[in-house]
Scaffold this motif. Sequence first.
Motif, mmCIF file in Angstrom:
data_model
loop_
_atom_site.group_PDB
_atom_site.id
_atom_site.type_symbol
_atom_site.label_atom_id
_atom_site.label_comp_id
_atom_site.label_asym_id
_atom_site.label_seq_id
_atom_site.Cartn_x
_atom_site.Cartn_y
_atom_site.Cartn_z
ATOM 1 N N MET A 1 0.907 -1.212 -0.369
ATOM 2 C CA MET A 1 -0.340 -0.026 0.294
ATOM 3 C C MET A 1 0.797 1.330 -0.007
ATOM 4 O O MET A 1 0.482 2.045 -0.843
ATOM 5 C CB MET A 1 -1.204 0.218 1.517
ATOM 6 N N LYS A 2 2.315 1.087 0.257
ATOM 7 C CA LYS A 2 2.932 2.758 0.722
ATOM 8 C C LYS A 2 3.548 3.006 -0.869
ATOM 9 O O LYS A 2 3.646 3.768 -1.194
ATOM 10 C CB LYS A 2 4.121 1.648 1.447
ATOM 11 N N THR A 3 3.821 1.969 -1.591
ATOM 12 C CA THR A 3 4.188 2.168 -2.779
ATOM 13 C C THR A 3 2.863 2.343 -3.628
ATOM 14 O O THR A 3 3.355 3.669 -4.483
ATOM 15 C CB THR A 3 4.570 0.918 -3.690
ATOM 16 N N GLY A 4 1.817 2.684 -3.392
ATOM 17 C CA GLY A 4 1.020 3.104 -3.792
ATOM 18 C C GLY A 4 0.439 4.622 -3.637
ATOM 19 O O GLY A 4 0.743 5.549 -4.249
ATOM 20 N N ILE A 5 0.570 4.541 -2.165
ATOM 21 C CA ILE A 5 0.260 6.281 -1.832
ATOM 22 C C ILE A 5 1.701 6.375 -2.766
ATOM 23 O O ILE A 5 1.442 7.861 -2.810
ATOM 24 C CB ILE A 5 0.350 5.890 -0.251
ATOM 25 N N LEU A 6 3.104 6.058 -2.031
ATOM 26 C CA LEU A 6 3.897 7.030 -2.775
ATOM 27 C C LEU A 6 4.074 7.645 -4.386
ATOM 28 O O LEU A 6 4.261 8.779 -4.548
ATOM 29 C CB LEU A 6 5.644 6.362 -1.967
ATOM 30 N N LYS A 7 3.874 6.433 -5.275
ATOM 31 C CA LYS A 7 3.654 6.271 -6.639
ATOM 32 C C LYS A 7 2.424 7.498 -6.549
ATOM 33 O O LYS A 7 2.673 8.575 -7.195
ATOM 34 C CB LYS A 7 2.695 5.386 -7.283
ATOM 35 N N THR A 8 1.372 7.636 -6.419
ATOM 36 C CA THR A 8 0.336 8.834 -5.880
ATOM 37 C C THR A 8 0.793 10.104 -5.949
ATOM 38 O O THR A 8 0.814 11.190 -6.324
ATOM 39 C CB THR A 8 -0.400 8.210 -5.741
ATOM 40 N N LEU A 9 0.901 9.917 -4.890
ATOM 41 C CA LEU A 9 1.828 11.713 -4.686
ATOM 42 C C LEU A 9 3.007 12.067 -5.425
ATOM 43 O O LEU A 9 3.664 13.178 -5.823
ATOM 44 C CB LEU A 9 2.052 11.611 -2.646
ATOM 45 N N LEU A 10 3.872 10.925 -5.547
ATOM 46 C CA LEU A 10 4.771 11.176 -6.927
ATOM 47 C C LEU A 10 4.553 12.142 -7.679
ATOM 48 O O LEU A 10 4.684 13.732 -8.581
ATOM 49 C CB LEU A 10 5.536 10.189 -7.001
ATOM 50 N N PHE A 11 3.447 11.738 -8.760
ATOM 51 C CA PHE A 11 2.772 12.018 -9.694
ATOM 52 C C PHE A 11 1.832 13.420 -9.300
ATOM 53 O O PHE A 11 2.626 14.537 -10.146
ATOM 54 C CB PHE A 11 1.446 10.936 -9.736
ATOM 55 N N TYR A 12 1.198 13.326 -8.072
ATOM 56 C CA TYR A 12 0.672 14.756 -8.207
ATOM 57 C C TYR A 12 1.847 15.900 -7.760
ATOM 58 O O TYR A 12 1.506 16.871 -7.934
ATOM 59 C CB TYR A 12 -0.316 14.808 -6.951
ATOM 60 N N GLY A 13 3.077 15.598 -6.887
ATOM 61 C CA GLY A 13 4.046 16.396 -6.199
ATOM 62 C C GLY A 13 4.834 16.964 -7.989
ATOM 63 O O GLY A 13 4.411 18.252 -8.460
ATOM 64 N N PHE A 61 -12.086 -6.407 -11.194
ATOM 65 C CA PHE A 61 -12.151 -6.914 -11.996
ATOM 66 C C PHE A 61 -10.460 -8.212 -12.830
ATOM 67 O O PHE A 61 -10.868 -8.788 -13.243
ATOM 68 C CB PHE A 61 -12.256 -6.600 -13.260
ATOM 69 N N LYS A 62 -9.501 -7.732 -11.412
ATOM 70 C CA LYS A 62 -8.276 -7.950 -12.091
ATOM 71 C C LYS A 62 -7.930 -8.443 -10.512
ATOM 72 O O LYS A 62 -8.253 -9.740 -9.709
ATOM 73 C CB LYS A 62 -7.309 -7.499 -12.660
ATOM 74 N N ALA A 63 -6.703 -8.091 -9.858
ATOM 75 C CA ALA A 63 -5.836 -8.399 -8.906
ATOM 76 C C ALA A 63 -6.322 -7.637 -8.257
ATOM 77 O O ALA A 63 -5.795 -6.190 -8.258
ATOM 78 C CB ALA A 63 -4.814 -8.126 -9.262
ATOM 79 N N LYS A 64 -6.663 -7.460 -6.247
ATOM 80 C CA LYS A 64 -6.758 -6.938 -5.385
ATOM 81 C C LYS A 64 -6.115 -6.611 -4.916
ATOM 82 O O LYS A 64 -5.822 -7.444 -3.913
ATOM 83 C CB LYS A 64 -8.309 -7.247 -4.199
ATOM 84 N N THR A 65 -4.631 -5.206 -5.331
ATOM 85 C CA THR A 65 -3.652 -5.264 -4.872
ATOM 86 C C THR A 65 -3.744 -4.521 -3.272
ATOM 87 O O THR A 65 -4.313 -3.295 -3.444
ATOM 88 C CB THR A 65 -2.218 -5.076 -5.590
ATOM 89 N N ASP A 66 -2.663 -4.737 -2.597
ATOM 90 C CA ASP A 66 -2.373 -3.062 -1.735
ATOM 91 C C ASP A 66 -1.909 -2.187 -2.278
ATOM 92 O O ASP A 66 -2.296 -0.704 -1.669
ATOM 93 C CB ASP A 66 -1.404 -3.781 -1.064
ATOM 94 N N LYS A 67 -1.024 -2.094 -3.814
ATOM 95 C CA LYS A 67 -1.127 -0.949 -4.384
ATOM 96 C C LYS A 67 -1.850 -0.523 -4.976
ATOM 97 O O LYS A 67 -1.537 0.415 -4.945
ATOM 98 C CB LYS A 67 0.164 -1.054 -5.229
ATOM 99 N N LEU A 68 -3.216 -1.003 -5.721
ATOM 100 C CA LEU A 68 -3.631 -0.325 -6.186
ATOM 101 C C LEU A 68 -4.865 0.602 -5.062
ATOM 102 O O LEU A 68 -5.200 0.888 -5.314
ATOM 103 C CB LEU A 68 -4.530 -1.815 -7.254
ATOM 104 N N LYS A 69 -4.980 -0.291 -4.164
ATOM 105 C CA LYS A 69 -5.007 0.341 -2.575
ATOM 106 C C LYS A 69 -5.080 1.644 -2.594
ATOM 107 O O LYS A 69 -5.517 2.436 -2.979
ATOM 108 C CB LYS A 69 -6.013 -0.880 -1.224
ATOM 109 N N GLY A 70 -4.054 1.583 -2.361
ATOM 110 C CA GLY A 70 -2.949 2.315 -2.286
ATOM 111 C C GLY A 70 -3.082 4.346 -2.977
ATOM 112 O O GLY A 70 -3.180 4.983 -2.671
ATOM 113 N N ILE A 71 -3.225 3.887 -4.292
ATOM 114 C CA ILE A 71 -3.555 4.454 -5.330
ATOM 115 C C ILE A 71 -4.689 4.844 -5.240
ATOM 116 O O ILE A 71 -5.157 6.209 -5.349
ATOM 117 C CB ILE A 71 -2.898 3.773 -7.060
#
Length: 137
Positions: A1-13, A61-71
């Motif tokens: 979940m951390k990687t999804g949050i960090l990836k999203t924050l990096l995009f908006y930053g 519809f595909k995979a319920k990953t923590d990374k997608l949940k964070g994003i």
Amino acid sequence: MKTGILKTLLFYGIGFGIAGIAYAIIGNPYIHAPGVHHLILFLTLVIGIIWTLISIGFFFFKAKTDKLKGIIITNSIIILSCFLYVAIPIYLDSTEKTFIESDFVRTEIKGDTTKLYHNNNLIFIKVKDSVILDLRK
């Protein structure tokens, strides 16, 4: 979940940072139209909305990953915050009572004194030939 949050924050930053740099360099030369920085911010939010919708589709519809949940969570919070930042002032302005000024001017003449009132506000005083107060436009 951390990687999804960090990836999203990096995009908006990066998106908001580029908008800030564009404003610092270019500014807003024509005040009555959106500047380049506004367009960059808008494009960042539109891409974020599309990214959120695609992530929700993959999540259900595909995979319920923590990374997608964070994003999904981070994108939703940022998009909702931007929407409320615009919507709340519009809502608060619409609930205020607006008084429409009339073009009615009331004149009082007492002896040598003439007074003009606009919406019960004194705008003009004349005593004999001397104008004491003149706030007319």
